[in-house]
Motif scaffolding. Structure first.
Motif, PDB file in Angstrom:
ATOM      1  N   LYS A   2      -5.947  35.272  -0.586  1.00  0.00           N
ATOM      2  CA  LYS A   2      -4.743  35.919  -1.104  1.00  0.00           C
ATOM      3  C   LYS A   2      -4.929  37.407  -1.304  1.00  0.00           C
TER       4      LYS A   2
ATOM      5  N   GLN B  23      -2.831  40.310   0.881  1.00  0.00           N
ATOM      6  CA  GLN B  23      -1.857  41.171   0.230  1.00  0.00           C
ATOM      7  C   GLN B  23      -1.856  42.567   0.860  1.00  0.00           C
TER       8      GLN B  23
ATOM      9  N   ARG C  19       8.763  50.842 -11.046  1.00  0.00           N
ATOM     10  CA  ARG C  19       9.706  49.755 -10.795  1.00  0.00           C
ATOM     11  C   ARG C  19      10.624  49.608 -12.006  1.00  0.00           C
TER      12      ARG C  19
ATOM     13  N   ASP D 220      -3.356  34.959  -8.236  1.00  0.00           N
ATOM     14  CA  ASP D 220      -2.521  36.018  -7.695  1.00  0.00           C
ATOM     15  C   ASP D 220      -2.074  36.911  -8.853  1.00  0.00           C
TER      16      ASP D 220
ATOM     17  N   ARG E 203       0.079  39.067  -9.076  1.00  0.00           N
ATOM     18  CA  ARG E 203       1.527  39.255  -9.192  1.00  0.00           C
ATOM     19  C   ARG E 203       2.112  38.350 -10.274  1.00  0.00           C
ATOM     20  N   GLU E 204       1.443  37.228 -10.511  1.00  0.00           N
ATOM     21  CA  GLU E 204       1.881  36.330 -11.576  1.00  0.00           C
ATOM     22  C   GLU E 204       1.809  37.032 -12.928  1.00  0.00           C
TER      23      GLU E 204
ATOM     24  N   TYR F  41       1.618  40.634 -13.404  1.00  0.00           N
ATOM     25  CA  TYR F  41       2.420  41.849 -13.466  1.00  0.00           C
ATOM     26  C   TYR F  41       3.924  41.568 -13.460  1.00  0.00           C
ATOM     27  N   GLY F  42       4.311  40.397 -12.979  1.00  0.00           N
ATOM     28  CA  GLY F  42       5.712  40.036 -13.002  1.00  0.00           C
ATOM     29  C   GLY F  42       6.224  39.662 -14.380  1.00  0.00           C
TER      30      GLY F  42
ATOM     31  N   GLU G 287      -4.597  49.270 -10.878  1.00  0.00           N
ATOM     32  CA  GLU G 287      -3.775  48.177 -10.361  1.00  0.00           C
ATOM     33  C   GLU G 287      -2.377  48.194 -10.972  1.00  0.00           C
TER      34      GLU G 287
ATOM     35  N   PHE H 226       1.253  48.525  -9.005  1.00  0.00           N
ATOM     36  CA  PHE H 226       2.369  47.593  -9.130  1.00  0.00           C
ATOM     37  C   PHE H 226       3.587  48.224  -9.795  1.00  0.00           C
TER      38      PHE H 226
END
Length: 465
Positions: free
Chosen positions: A71, A75, A293, A363, A365-366, A368-369, A391, A395
């Protein structure tokens, strides 16, 4: 020209933009069903190439490691799958051989795809991506499943053997904890074979420089992730201090790194520390592009994130600061109590009011989301750079960190400087008060006048000039 391997076997090659979980499933399926061991994993950069050419990035995994996590590499490099045997890959025309890129062996401590082992994998991935623009990359990991252990924590036998070796050989802990293992000698022999036909050798982290020193190969470039004597001085127990482990570590760093032609340090401070030891080092350019973001509002609660391996002493201290001082004081500035979201190996044992534990995640992203801001409260003396900080910026999540970490990483945007618990609280309150994180208060940036930095690729080219 194929990469040579003592055990032969098949190469698992990936190219393009394939779903990471699909790539991993295909790799495990081939590893369990083929009659030949899958001894290489090849991640090919997203560039055009002639059919049959062998330009790419290979990672040695060994036949006992069929569960590589793709993974992290996917990415950044993407993946599409094909399998070729070494014999097929070797059937190249003379023109193809003459057009091949120089072969670079990248020696590091552990598999760069194993992000759960620590932030060094994040650094290695980006350096490898940089170098792949000019070289065919073969990654050689010293620590592997069932081989050289990455850690001795949690194993009394390993600790005893390491201590005995330190007493008998006058080695520092950071060498003895790897070299006490019988697998070290076997891996050293394998490394000697892997670099035999290498055009360029790059070492990343201390164990790589140590093993290359023992096989008699001077790397063309070394990446110093930390000033390891500083780590020893910071974290050594009373017993290790009685053995003068910090002094031993400094001695070996000066001897081995001082003989290398080109050294890149992750942090500006470490480059200065190494220079004081007679080691010429330049800070490595790792600063990601800042892409703010919009906040992902789950509800009205403000979520502070912390990501890291809980067993590392600076992380343990940082978590205590967040739970005991920062969150209680921050709640006084917010309508609802804030939530602390923690992730990383060993965080499963973290408990407390307002804490949500994700534990080890495959992952990032789990993580940072789910967070509105990331805080890196590593106050006081430090070495290396904070991958969590880099990092988060990558993101687009606002970060809060002390000035030394910001300056050491060469950051200009996306971070709020905070050098005390009070400043951390104020910075988080400011971020929470702004609905759109793209437009922040004047606290948002740090005017950074750091030393000139260099990429790994430019360092190699300068060294060859």
């Amino acid at each position: 020209m194929p990469v040579e391997h003592a055990s032969g076997g098949l190469t698992f090659a990936v190219r393009g933009q394939q779903d990471a979980s699909t790539s991993g499933l295909l790799y495990r399926t081939f590893a369990s069903s083929t009659k030949q061991p899958l001894t290489r994993l090849e991640v090919l950069p997203k560039t055009r190439r002639q059919p049959g050419s062998s330009v790419g990035h290979t990672r040695e995994t060994g036949p006992t490691d069929p569960h590589c996590n793709l993974k992290a590499c996917d990415q950044f490099l993407g993946a599409d799958v094909n399998v070729v045997s070494d014999s097929e890959a070797g059937q190249q025309t003379g023109a193809q051989k003459s057009e091949r890129r120089p072969r670079l062996v990248y020696v590091t401590t552990y598999d760069p795809a194993q992000m759960s082992n620590g932030g060094a994998a994040w650094v290695d991935q980006r350096v490898i991506a940089d170098l792949s623009a000019a070289y065919q990359i073969h990654v050689f990991a010293i620590c592997e499943p069932g081989g050289v252990p990455l850690e001795i924590r949690g194993s009394l036998a390993r600790q005893v053997w390491t201590l005995a070796r330190m007493v008998a050989t006058n080695e520092p802990l950071h060498s003895a904890k790897f070299m006490h293992s019988p697998a070290w000698g076997r891996r050293r022999q394998r490394l000697a074979q892997a670099i035999r036909t290498a055009d360029i050798v790059v070492s990343s982290q201390w164990p790589a420089a140590l093993m290359l020193d023992q096989v008699g190969r001077v790397p063309d470039l070394h990446i110093a992730h930390n000033a390891d004597h500083v780590l020893a001085e910071q974290t050594d127990s009373r017993l290790l201090r009685s053995l003068q482990d910090g002094k031993r570590t400094r001695r070996d760093e000066a001897r081995i790194l001082g003989a290398l032609p080109t050294v890149l340090a992750l942090s500006t401070t470490d480059a200065k520390r190494l220079a004081m030891m007679g080691i010429s080092a330049t800070p490595l350019d790792l600063a990601p592009r800042h892409r703010p973001r919009p906040r992902k509002v789950i509800d009205d609660r403000f979520r502070v994130g912390f990501l890291g391996k809980a067993s590392w002493p600076p992380n343990a201290t940082a978590l205590q600061l967040l739970q005991r001082e920062v969150l209680p004081a921050l709640s006084q500035h917010l309508r609802l109590p804030p939530q602390l979201i923690v992730a990383g190996r060993g965080t499963e044992e973290v408990t407390g009011e307002g804490v949500k534990v994700l534990g080890a995640i495959s992952d990032v992203r789990e993580f940072y989301g789910q967070v509105d801001a990331v805080v890196v409260p590593r106050l006081g003396l430090s070495t290396g750079v904070s991958v969590k900080l880099l990092e988060a910026i990558e993101f687009g999540v606002p970060a809060v960190a002390p000035s030394q970490l910001v300056n050491d990483a060469g950051l200009q945007h996306g971070v709020v400087v905070a050098d005390s618990a009070e400043e951390i609280i104020a910075a988080l309150a400011d971020i929470a008060a702004v609905d759109d994180p793209i437009h922040r208060s004047p606290r948002d940036t740090s005017p950074n006048q750091s030393a000139p930095r260099q990429t790994a690729l430019s360092a190699l080219r300068d060294g060859a000039a």
